[in-house]
Design a protein around this motif. Structure first.
Motif, PDB file in Angstrom:
ATOM      1  N   LEU A 183       0.833  -1.209   0.000  1.00  0.00           N
ATOM      2  CA  LEU A 183       0.000   0.000   0.000  1.00  0.00           C
ATOM      3  C   LEU A 183       0.864   1.255   0.000  1.00  0.00           C
ATOM      4  O   LEU A 183       1.912   1.307   0.648  1.00  0.00           O
ATOM      5  N   ASP A 184       0.407   2.260  -0.705  1.00  0.00           N
ATOM      6  CA  ASP A 184       1.058   3.570  -0.685  1.00  0.00           C
ATOM      7  C   ASP A 184       0.496   4.350   0.502  1.00  0.00           C
ATOM      8  O   ASP A 184      -0.685   4.717   0.505  1.00  0.00           O
ATOM      9  N   PRO A 185       1.309   4.611   1.523  1.00  0.00           N
ATOM     10  CA  PRO A 185       0.804   5.276   2.728  1.00  0.00           C
ATOM     11  C   PRO A 185       0.383   6.720   2.506  1.00  0.00           C
ATOM     12  O   PRO A 185      -0.241   7.330   3.372  1.00  0.00           O
ATOM     13  N   ASN A 186       0.712   7.273   1.337  1.00  0.00           N
ATOM     14  CA  ASN A 186       0.361   8.657   1.043  1.00  0.00           C
ATOM     15  C   ASN A 186      -0.989   8.792   0.350  1.00  0.00           C
ATOM     16  O   ASN A 186      -1.447   9.911   0.104  1.00  0.00           O
ATOM     17  N   HIS A 208      -6.656  -7.198  10.665  1.00  0.00           N
ATOM     18  CA  HIS A 208      -5.424  -7.414   9.906  1.00  0.00           C
ATOM     19  C   HIS A 208      -4.746  -6.107   9.481  1.00  0.00           C
ATOM     20  O   HIS A 208      -3.635  -6.142   8.947  1.00  0.00           O
ATOM     21  N   ILE A 209      -5.391  -4.988   9.695  1.00  0.00           N
ATOM     22  CA  ILE A 209      -4.851  -3.717   9.210  1.00  0.00           C
ATOM     23  C   ILE A 209      -3.533  -3.360   9.876  1.00  0.00           C
ATOM     24  O   ILE A 209      -2.601  -2.859   9.234  1.00  0.00           O
ATOM     25  N   GLY A 210      -3.437  -3.621  11.162  1.00  0.00           N
ATOM     26  CA  GLY A 210      -2.208  -3.302  11.892  1.00  0.00           C
ATOM     27  C   GLY A 210      -1.903  -1.817  11.846  1.00  0.00           C
ATOM     28  O   GLY A 210      -2.777  -0.976  12.068  1.00  0.00           O
ATOM     29  N   SER A 211      -0.673  -1.476  11.498  1.00  0.00           N
ATOM     30  CA  SER A 211      -0.255  -0.074  11.459  1.00  0.00           C
ATOM     31  C   SER A 211      -0.397   0.539  10.075  1.00  0.00           C
ATOM     32  O   SER A 211      -0.030   1.696   9.861  1.00  0.00           O
ATOM     33  N   VAL A 270      -5.355   2.476   6.402  1.00  0.00           N
ATOM     34  CA  VAL A 270      -6.630   2.136   5.770  1.00  0.00           C
ATOM     35  C   VAL A 270      -7.653   3.101   6.356  1.00  0.00           C
ATOM     36  O   VAL A 270      -7.950   3.069   7.544  1.00  0.00           O
ATOM     37  N   ASP A 271      -8.151   3.983   5.512  1.00  0.00           N
ATOM     38  CA  ASP A 271      -9.064   5.016   5.990  1.00  0.00           C
ATOM     39  C   ASP A 271     -10.469   4.485   6.214  1.00  0.00           C
ATOM     40  O   ASP A 271     -11.140   4.866   7.173  1.00  0.00           O
ATOM     41  N   LYS A 330      -7.818   4.190  13.643  1.00  0.00           N
ATOM     42  CA  LYS A 330      -8.039   5.332  12.761  1.00  0.00           C
ATOM     43  C   LYS A 330      -8.869   4.964  11.538  1.00  0.00           C
ATOM     44  O   LYS A 330      -9.018   5.771  10.617  1.00  0.00           O
ATOM     45  N   THR A 331      -9.420   3.752  11.528  1.00  0.00           N
ATOM     46  CA  THR A 331     -10.178   3.272  10.373  1.00  0.00           C
ATOM     47  C   THR A 331     -11.673   3.330  10.634  1.00  0.00           C
ATOM     48  O   THR A 331     -12.149   2.849  11.668  1.00  0.00           O
ATOM     49  N   VAL A 332     -12.398   3.929   9.696  1.00  0.00           N
ATOM     50  CA  VAL A 332     -13.864   3.905   9.755  1.00  0.00           C
ATOM     51  C   VAL A 332     -14.334   2.614   9.092  1.00  0.00           C
ATOM     52  O   VAL A 332     -13.990   2.333   7.945  1.00  0.00           O
TER      53      VAL A 332
END
Length: 248
Positions: A159-162, A177-180, A183-184, A218-220
């Motif tokens: 994934l591109d963190p930007n 599974h998202i971890g750090s 994923v918005d 931080k994920t909805v």
């Protein structure tokens, strides 16, 4: 309305998602989520044609199917799936546990013919209006039953963190599974909101993310009640939905 019977409804549900990382650049982005259709030969093609017409009238930016599309072999519902070829926005799907049971390859072939792209364990970057985002999809948690691997760590590392990121995963629990990774938004289904009360109380015991909006770190997370039925074609106090999500 407490009781629903059969395929007679077009319950569009407007849901607003507020996420700070999306807020400035993607205000107004519209996504239609279809989940848990559980298509069989009994699902009327004319119903689906009207559904597609009404979806197109909503003018979504993208359309996503979050699993359990079929409840029989894909070849048996090819006529139903072909209706989705008339969708005007780009469309993507991930598999659900019932899709795994009835055959992923056949479903992928049928959906591909209707221009709906499979995102099982894939990432795609999209240019919408003047902005870029990425969609990531996971095959269902029960993929191992068909010897389908889920390379979760490897996939998320790409994934591109930007970029704003939306995860499609049939089962809400995959949020773990998202971890750090960034994923918005995660879009899921699977639970049917319990489908029939009081059975829904039992479902809640095993599904911590049961229906509607949640915030996980931080994920909805949005869990759709889904469009269709499993078992009896009845819903009681768990209305079906065609979700219209707007980022704002």
């Amino acid at each position: 309305m407490s009781l629903q019977v059969g395929w007679n409804y077009f319950p569009f549900k407007e849901v607003n998602i507020k996420n700070q990382s999306f807020f400035e650049s993607f205000c107004g982005l519209r996504i239609i989520q279809l989940s848990d259709l559980h298509l069989t030969k009994k699902v009327n093609v004319d119903y689906l044609k009207t559904l597609v017409k009404k979806i197109n009238e909503q003018k979504p930016d993208i359309i996503v199917f979050t699993g359990d599309i079929i409840q029989t072999k894909a070849l048996r519902v090819k006529e139903q799936i072909e209706v989705f070829k008339s969708l005007e926005a780009k469309a993507y799907f991930v598999t659900g546990n019932h899709d795994i049971v009835y055959g992923v390859k056949e479903l992928q072939a049928a959906m591909n013919e209707s221009n709906i792209i499979c995102l099982d364990n894939e990432i795609v970057k999209l240019q919408i209006k003047d902005f870029e985002l990425q969609l990531i999809g996971l095959s269902d948690r029960y993929s191992f039953l068909r010897k389908i691997k889920r390379p979760i760590k490897e996939l998320f590392s790409k994934l591109d963190p930007n970029l704003p990121t939306i995860l499609l995963a049939h089962q809400p629990k995959d949020i773990e599974h998202i971890g750090s990774h960034r994923v918005d938004v995660q879009l899921s289904g699977h639970t049917h909101g319990g489908q029939i009360y009081p059975f829904s109380l039992f479902v809640k015991l095993f599904q911590p993310y049961f229906s509607g909006l949640y915030l996980y770190k931080k994920t909805v997370l949005y869990v759709s009640n889904g469009v269709g039925y499993w078992g009896l074609n009845i819903r009681y106090k768990a209305q079906s939905e065609i979700t219209v999500l707007t980022i704002n």
